[in-house]
Design a protein around this motif. Structure first.
Motif, mmCIF file in Angstrom:
data_model
loop_
_atom_site.group_PDB
_atom_site.id
_atom_site.type_symbol
_atom_site.label_atom_id
_atom_site.label_comp_id
_atom_site.label_asym_id
_atom_site.label_seq_id
_atom_site.Cartn_x
_atom_site.Cartn_y
_atom_site.Cartn_z
ATOM 1 N N SER A 83 -3.286 -1.672 1.572
ATOM 2 C CA SER A 83 -2.495 -2.892 1.632
ATOM 3 C C SER A 83 -1.462 -2.926 0.511
ATOM 4 C CB SER A 83 -3.408 -4.108 1.532
ATOM 5 O OG SER A 83 -2.659 -5.286 1.443
ATOM 6 N N ARG A 84 -1.891 -2.554 -0.688
ATOM 7 C CA ARG A 84 -0.960 -2.533 -1.821
ATOM 8 C C ARG A 84 0.147 -1.509 -1.621
ATOM 9 N NH1 ARG A 84 -4.546 -2.853 -7.326
ATOM 10 N NH2 ARG A 84 -5.318 -4.975 -7.019
ATOM 11 N N ARG A 116 2.715 -2.769 0.837
ATOM 12 C CA ARG A 116 3.517 -3.817 0.214
ATOM 13 C C ARG A 116 4.577 -3.203 -0.696
ATOM 14 N NH1 ARG A 116 -0.323 -6.684 -2.734
ATOM 15 N NH2 ARG A 116 -1.160 -7.298 -0.731
ATOM 16 N N GLU A 117 4.183 -2.182 -1.456
ATOM 17 C CA GLU A 117 5.143 -1.523 -2.339
ATOM 18 C C GLU A 117 6.227 -0.804 -1.527
ATOM 19 O OE1 GLU A 117 5.460 -1.555 -5.646
ATOM 20 O OE2 GLU A 117 3.807 -2.968 -5.786
ATOM 21 N N ARG A 175 7.387 -1.685 1.373
ATOM 22 C CA ARG A 175 8.318 -2.697 1.892
ATOM 23 C C ARG A 175 9.299 -3.152 0.823
ATOM 24 N NH1 ARG A 175 4.552 -6.871 3.476
ATOM 25 N NH2 ARG A 175 2.865 -5.385 3.498
ATOM 26 N N ARG A 176 8.877 -3.133 -0.422
ATOM 27 C CA ARG A 176 9.768 -3.528 -1.519
ATOM 28 C C ARG A 176 10.739 -2.411 -1.894
ATOM 29 N NH1 ARG A 176 5.479 -6.165 -5.708
ATOM 30 N NH2 ARG A 176 4.946 -7.990 -4.471
#
Length: 59
Positions: free
Chosen positions: A34-35, A38-39, A41-42
């Motif tokens: 999940s992390r 998320r990274e 996507r950033r």
């Protein structure tokens, strides 16, 4: 699916600490993935690639 079956088998054989450990590993893997997504996507591709790699090395 295999993880859940393994956890249930360990619980049935009265290996409660093993079943809890398997559950913890499952949660940690899900959190690491999940992390990393998320990274990604950033735009932090290096961090997104490093998180799963660190998790695998930690095993």
């Amino acid at each position: 699916m295999r993880t859940r079956l393994t956890m249930r088998a360990a619980w049935a054989l009265c290996l409660h600490s093993l079943a809890r450990g398997i559950g913890r590993m499952r949660r940690l893997r899900r959190e690491a993935m999940s992390r990393s997504s998320r990274e990604a996507r950033r735009g932090n591709v290096a961090t997104a690639a490093a998180l799963p790699a660190l998790f695998i090395v930690g095993l």
